[in-house]
Motif scaffolding. Structure first.
Motif, PDB file in Angstrom:
ATOM      1  N   ARG A 194     -43.233  19.873  16.246  1.00  0.00           N
ATOM      2  CA  ARG A 194     -44.556  19.324  15.978  1.00  0.00           C
ATOM      3  C   ARG A 194     -45.027  18.468  17.160  1.00  0.00           C
ATOM      4  NH1 ARG A 194     -43.377  16.303  12.028  1.00  0.00           N
ATOM      5  NH2 ARG A 194     -43.447  17.959  10.474  1.00  0.00           N
ATOM      6  N   THR A 195     -44.116  17.649  17.686  1.00  0.00           N
ATOM      7  CA  THR A 195     -44.459  16.825  18.859  1.00  0.00           C
ATOM      8  C   THR A 195     -44.621  17.696  20.098  1.00  0.00           C
ATOM      9  OG1 THR A 195     -43.178  15.008  17.917  1.00  0.00           O
ATOM     10  CG2 THR A 195     -43.779  14.838  20.241  1.00  0.00           C
ATOM     11  N   SER A 196     -43.815  18.731  20.245  1.00  0.00           N
ATOM     12  CA  SER A 196     -43.914  19.610  21.409  1.00  0.00           C
ATOM     13  C   SER A 196     -45.284  20.252  21.483  1.00  0.00           C
ATOM     14  CB  SER A 196     -42.838  20.697  21.360  1.00  0.00           C
ATOM     15  OG  SER A 196     -41.554  20.117  21.421  1.00  0.00           O
ATOM     16  N   LEU A 197     -45.846  20.619  20.298  1.00  0.00           N
ATOM     17  CA  LEU A 197     -47.179  21.230  20.293  1.00  0.00           C
ATOM     18  C   LEU A 197     -48.261  20.173  20.497  1.00  0.00           C
ATOM     19  CD1 LEU A 197     -46.665  23.700  17.299  1.00  0.00           C
ATOM     20  CD2 LEU A 197     -46.688  24.250  19.740  1.00  0.00           C
ATOM     21  N   SER A 198     -48.243  19.101  19.731  1.00  0.00           N
ATOM     22  CA  SER A 198     -49.150  17.941  19.847  1.00  0.00           C
ATOM     23  C   SER A 198     -50.589  18.354  20.114  1.00  0.00           C
ATOM     24  CB  SER A 198     -48.656  16.981  20.940  1.00  0.00           C
ATOM     25  OG  SER A 198     -48.646  17.635  22.195  1.00  0.00           O
ATOM     26  N   HIS A 199     -51.047  19.349  19.393  1.00  0.00           N
ATOM     27  CA  HIS A 199     -52.451  19.807  19.475  1.00  0.00           C
ATOM     28  C   HIS A 199     -52.874  20.164  20.901  1.00  0.00           C
ATOM     29  CE1 HIS A 199     -52.813  18.494  15.326  1.00  0.00           C
ATOM     30  NE2 HIS A 199     -52.365  17.305  15.682  1.00  0.00           N
ATOM     31  N   GLY A 200     -51.931  20.613  21.713  1.00  0.00           N
ATOM     32  CA  GLY A 200     -52.276  21.029  23.069  1.00  0.00           C
ATOM     33  C   GLY A 200     -52.466  19.890  24.058  1.00  0.00           C
ATOM     34  N   GLU A 201     -52.237  18.633  23.618  1.00  0.00           N
ATOM     35  CA  GLU A 201     -52.416  17.493  24.513  1.00  0.00           C
ATOM     36  C   GLU A 201     -51.232  17.407  25.493  1.00  0.00           C
ATOM     37  OE1 GLU A 201     -54.980  15.604  24.732  1.00  0.00           O
ATOM     38  OE2 GLU A 201     -56.076  16.314  22.984  1.00  0.00           O
ATOM     39  N   ASP A 202     -51.558  16.988  26.729  1.00  0.00           N
ATOM     40  CA  ASP A 202     -50.497  16.821  27.728  1.00  0.00           C
ATOM     41  C   ASP A 202     -49.822  15.464  27.614  1.00  0.00           C
ATOM     42  OD1 ASP A 202     -50.938  19.312  28.826  1.00  0.00           O
ATOM     43  OD2 ASP A 202     -52.518  18.576  30.158  1.00  0.00           O
ATOM     44  N   LYS A 203     -50.547  14.456  27.111  1.00  0.00           N
ATOM     45  CA  LYS A 203     -49.993  13.113  26.988  1.00  0.00           C
ATOM     46  C   LYS A 203     -49.975  12.698  25.525  1.00  0.00           C
ATOM     47  CE  LYS A 203     -51.694  11.550  31.509  1.00  0.00           C
ATOM     48  NZ  LYS A 203     -52.564  10.575  32.220  1.00  0.00           N
ATOM     49  N   ILE A 204     -48.925  11.987  25.161  1.00  0.00           N
ATOM     50  CA  ILE A 204     -48.785  11.459  23.806  1.00  0.00           C
ATOM     51  C   ILE A 204     -48.363  10.000  23.927  1.00  0.00           C
ATOM     52  CG2 ILE A 204     -48.222  13.695  22.771  1.00  0.00           C
ATOM     53  CD1 ILE A 204     -45.290  12.916  22.916  1.00  0.00           C
ATOM     54  N   SER A 205     -48.355   9.281  22.821  1.00  0.00           N
ATOM     55  CA  SER A 205     -47.910   7.890  22.864  1.00  0.00           C
ATOM     56  C   SER A 205     -46.393   7.845  23.036  1.00  0.00           C
ATOM     57  CB  SER A 205     -48.322   7.159  21.593  1.00  0.00           C
ATOM     58  OG  SER A 205     -47.611   7.683  20.482  1.00  0.00           O
ATOM     59  N   HIS A 240     -39.934  12.242  19.055  1.00  0.00           N
ATOM     60  CA  HIS A 240     -39.558  13.584  19.511  1.00  0.00           C
ATOM     61  C   HIS A 240     -38.116  13.614  20.010  1.00  0.00           C
ATOM     62  CE1 HIS A 240     -39.424  16.774  22.694  1.00  0.00           C
ATOM     63  NE2 HIS A 240     -39.917  17.484  21.704  1.00  0.00           N
ATOM     64  N   VAL A 241     -37.763  12.647  20.858  1.00  0.00           N
ATOM     65  CA  VAL A 241     -36.412  12.655  21.415  1.00  0.00           C
ATOM     66  C   VAL A 241     -35.384  12.270  20.353  1.00  0.00           C
ATOM     67  CG1 VAL A 241     -36.301  10.263  22.250  1.00  0.00           C
ATOM     68  CG2 VAL A 241     -35.086  12.056  23.478  1.00  0.00           C
ATOM     69  N   GLU A 242     -35.803  11.441  19.367  1.00  0.00           N
ATOM     70  CA  GLU A 242     -34.858  11.098  18.292  1.00  0.00           C
ATOM     71  C   GLU A 242     -34.573  12.320  17.423  1.00  0.00           C
ATOM     72  OE1 GLU A 242     -33.996   7.574  15.057  1.00  0.00           O
ATOM     73  OE2 GLU A 242     -36.015   7.797  15.897  1.00  0.00           O
ATOM     74  N   ASN A 243     -35.595  13.147  17.162  1.00  0.00           N
ATOM     75  CA  ASN A 243     -35.350  14.397  16.434  1.00  0.00           C
ATOM     76  C   ASN A 243     -34.366  15.278  17.190  1.00  0.00           C
ATOM     77  OD1 ASN A 243     -36.958  14.067  14.105  1.00  0.00           O
ATOM     78  ND2 ASN A 243     -38.822  14.503  15.281  1.00  0.00           N
ATOM     79  N   TYR A 244     -34.536  15.305  18.508  1.00  0.00           N
ATOM     80  CA  TYR A 244     -33.606  16.103  19.326  1.00  0.00           C
ATOM     81  C   TYR A 244     -32.186  15.540  19.208  1.00  0.00           C
ATOM     82  CZ  TYR A 244     -31.329  18.008  23.466  1.00  0.00           C
ATOM     83  OH  TYR A 244     -30.448  18.618  24.334  1.00  0.00           O
ATOM     84  N   LEU A 245     -32.072  14.210  19.264  1.00  0.00           N
ATOM     85  CA  LEU A 245     -30.746  13.588  19.187  1.00  0.00           C
ATOM     86  C   LEU A 245     -30.110  13.792  17.815  1.00  0.00           C
ATOM     87  CD1 LEU A 245     -31.486  10.296  21.159  1.00  0.00           C
ATOM     88  CD2 LEU A 245     -29.806  12.046  21.778  1.00  0.00           C
ATOM     89  N   ASP A 248     -49.103   5.362  26.574  1.00  0.00           N
ATOM     90  CA  ASP A 248     -48.906   6.809  26.548  1.00  0.00           C
ATOM     91  C   ASP A 248     -48.004   7.265  27.681  1.00  0.00           C
ATOM     92  OD1 ASP A 248     -50.416   6.711  28.807  1.00  0.00           O
ATOM     93  OD2 ASP A 248     -51.954   8.087  28.139  1.00  0.00           O
ATOM     94  N   ILE A 249     -47.586   8.513  27.569  1.00  0.00           N
ATOM     95  CA  ILE A 249     -46.661   9.111  28.537  1.00  0.00           C
ATOM     96  C   ILE A 249     -46.832  10.623  28.475  1.00  0.00           C
ATOM     97  CG2 ILE A 249     -44.740   9.366  26.907  1.00  0.00           C
ATOM     98  CD1 ILE A 249     -42.852   8.520  29.172  1.00  0.00           C
ATOM     99  N   VAL A 250     -46.497  11.281  29.545  1.00  0.00           N
ATOM    100  CA  VAL A 250     -46.511  12.748  29.541  1.00  0.00           C
ATOM    101  C   VAL A 250     -45.476  13.239  28.538  1.00  0.00           C
ATOM    102  CG1 VAL A 250     -46.180  14.823  30.936  1.00  0.00           C
ATOM    103  CG2 VAL A 250     -47.205  12.787  31.962  1.00  0.00           C
ATOM    104  N   LYS A 251     -45.888  14.130  27.659  1.00  0.00           N
ATOM    105  CA  LYS A 251     -44.986  14.551  26.595  1.00  0.00           C
ATOM    106  C   LYS A 251     -43.775  15.301  27.150  1.00  0.00           C
ATOM    107  CE  LYS A 251     -47.148  19.012  25.432  1.00  0.00           C
ATOM    108  NZ  LYS A 251     -47.798  19.792  24.384  1.00  0.00           N
ATOM    109  N   ALA A 306     -35.549  19.438   9.101  1.00  0.00           N
ATOM    110  CA  ALA A 306     -36.584  18.403   9.206  1.00  0.00           C
ATOM    111  C   ALA A 306     -36.696  17.904  10.636  1.00  0.00           C
ATOM    112  CB  ALA A 306     -36.260  17.245   8.259  1.00  0.00           C
ATOM    113  N   ALA A 307     -35.554  17.688  11.279  1.00  0.00           N
ATOM    114  CA  ALA A 307     -35.569  17.209  12.662  1.00  0.00           C
ATOM    115  C   ALA A 307     -36.167  18.261  13.587  1.00  0.00           C
ATOM    116  CB  ALA A 307     -34.151  16.851  13.109  1.00  0.00           C
ATOM    117  N   LEU A 308     -35.830  19.541  13.336  1.00  0.00           N
ATOM    118  CA  LEU A 308     -36.355  20.617  14.162  1.00  0.00           C
ATOM    119  C   LEU A 308     -37.864  20.738  13.995  1.00  0.00           C
ATOM    120  CD1 LEU A 308     -35.675  22.943  16.099  1.00  0.00           C
ATOM    121  CD2 LEU A 308     -35.401  24.424  14.097  1.00  0.00           C
ATOM    122  N   SER A 309     -38.340  20.573  12.745  1.00  0.00           N
ATOM    123  CA  SER A 309     -39.779  20.639  12.487  1.00  0.00           C
ATOM    124  C   SER A 309     -40.509  19.523  13.218  1.00  0.00           C
ATOM    125  CB  SER A 309     -40.040  20.531  10.978  1.00  0.00           C
ATOM    126  OG  SER A 309     -41.435  20.475  10.724  1.00  0.00           O
ATOM    127  N   GLY A 310     -39.968  18.309  13.127  1.00  0.00           N
ATOM    128  CA  GLY A 310     -40.585  17.181  13.833  1.00  0.00           C
ATOM    129  C   GLY A 310     -40.536  17.363  15.334  1.00  0.00           C
TER     130      GLY A 310
END
Length: 461
Positions: A296-307, A314-319, A344-347, A289-293
């Motif tokens: 999912r954020t890494s792809l983010s529909h091709g957007e360079d910036k996310i909230s 994303h980083v919590e899934n990694y942790l 927002d911030i650069v993903k 589940a953490a890997l999927s999340g």
């Protein structure tokens, strides 16, 4: 300009000549007084001692002649003395010489053979005392004359500086008048050409929006118009190059990110496999589940910036994944206010910093460590903080990494690859005033501060 300089030079020569005469006279006085001070007291004491013990007579020693010569010398010193203190000392020396003469006369009029003890006492209490006092007064005279020489030197320096200042002011004043006149004369002739030169300077400094004045001369007007067209064309070309470079930089950073993810994916899948083999199903589900999340954020529909909210997820899934793998060496906490999360911030900004904290901070120490993510903000900026209590870094290493981030010239590829990647992406998207700040102390830990502006474009999307 030549006349004031000549007047200044002549004035300096006159000052130097006057100073030289006065200074030579003072040196002469000091030299004579020093010679007198060196010989008179010792010679007089010796001569009178020889007379008192009966070894010599007054006729052979001639003490009165030496006193007479000393008085003549003192008169000359008084005549040449400049300061009141020096003149006072010469008058005192003259009186002492008179008293010395009286004491010598008392010895001369006594019975030299039968009054030895009395004459010896006169020698010690009168003659020797007077000669010693004379010696002191001559030393004081020399002191005041040397002080006068120092005053003369200071006065000379002031007069020289005063003369030089006046000369420079006169030269500068005449230069200013000459420059004004030449400017007025040349302005009517070369104004159009100078305006064109100013336009070229503006373009050289990066300002391509330049417009020249209307010229009465047809040739200059054609030249001005062509230069304006050339500047506009150069501006368009430069903007095209900047856009092309930014696109190229973004593609380079995307390629770097794509190189990182497969490596992480391989390690995670390997861990999932061993957990499945060990029948730890709950952990397998949690990690999948953490890997999927995470992806999912890494792809983010091709957007360079996310909230920032999505970036923290994303980083919590990694942790979570890493805690399942390295639960015995790490803990983590995330404390960011909801209001900040709306910006927002650069993903994939925080994950490389957390990875760096884990592999280069916590894994190198024996006890269990903590990774904390927190934030502060001001009116315009957000400061996301990633810190650990790992092994830390040496001060010189911290200085080197901050310098390399500022100059964007990376040398330390072992510990700074992720930091370099994040720093470059932040500057690329937000500007050179934003980026990362590194703080660290050995055996205490490391803190990385992410500085980004307050923007909410990603949240709106």
């Amino acid at each position: 300009m030549i006349i004031p300089a000549l007047v200044g030079i002549i004035t300096l020569l006159v000052i130097m000549i006057n100073f030289n005469e006065s200074y030579n006279e003072a040196v002469k006085n000091v030299s004579v007084a020093s010679k007198f001070n060196f010989s008179f007291s010792e010679d007089m004491d010796y001569k009178m001692y020889r007379i008192v013990i009966g070894a010599e007579s007054f006729d052979t020693m001639k003490p009165y002649e030496e006193i007479k010569e000393a008085k003549e010398l003192v008169k000359e010193l008084n005549k040449n003395a400049v300061t009141d203190e020096s003149k006072l000392r010469t008058r005192q020396i003259g009186k002492l010489l008179d008293n010395l003469k009286i004491s010598i006369e008392e010895i001369e009029h006594s019975d030299l053979k039968n009054d030895y003890m009395e004459n010896n006492q006169r020698l010690r209490l009168n003659v020797n005392v007077f000669t010693e006092i004379i010696k002191e007064k001559v030393s004081e005279y020399i002191y005041y004359e040397i002080g006068n020489m120092e005053s003369m030197r200071v006065k000379l320096e002031k007069e020289i500086m005063h003369t030089i200042t006046i000369t420079l002011i006169a030269v500068l004043f005449l230069s200013l008048i000459t420059w004004k006149l030449s400017k007025l004369i040349s302005q009517s002739i070369s104004y159009p050409v100078r305006q064109l030169c100013e336009m070229t300077k503006e373009v050289a400094q990066g300002n391509f929006d330049v417009h020249g004045p209307q010229n009465t001369t047809e040739e200059l007007q054609i030249l001005t118009n062509n230069f304006e067209h050339m500047a506009q064309k150069v501006e368009r070309l430069i903007e095209d190059v900047k856009v092309e470079q930014q696109n190229l930089r973004k593609k380079e950073l995307q390629l770097l990110q794509e190189q990182i993810n497969p490596h992480f994916l391989y390690n995670t899948l390997d861990t999932i496999m061993w957990l499945a083999i060990d029948h730890q199903d709950d952990k397998v589900v949690e990690m999948v589940a953490a890997l999927s999340g995470f992806f999912r954020t890494s792809l983010s529909h091709g957007e360079d910036k996310i909230s920032i909210r999505e970036e923290l997820e994303h980083v919590e899934n990694y942790l979570k994944i890493q805690q399942l793998r390295y639960g015995d060496i790490m803990e983590y906490s995330i404390d960011v206010p909801d209001e900040i999360k709306k910006n927002d911030i650069v993903k994939i900004t925080l994950q490389p910093l957390v990875e760096n904290a884990l592999y280069h901070g916590l894994k190198k120490q024996r006890e269990k460590g903590m990774i904390k993510i927190s934030s502060v903000d001001d009116e315009n900026n957000i400061f996301l903080i990633v810190e650990d209590n790992g092994v830390g870094m040496q001060p010189e290493q911290v200085v080197q990494i901050n310098k390399e981030m500022y100059e964007d010239i990376w040398v330390n590829r072992t510990t700074g690859f992720g930091i370099a990647n994040v720093n470059r992406r932040i500057k690329l998207y937000y500007g050179e005033e934003y980026g990362l700040i590194l703080e660290s102390e050995p055996d205490i830990g490391t803190k990385v501060i992410v500085v980004v502006p307050k923007t909410r474009q990603a949240e709106k999307k």
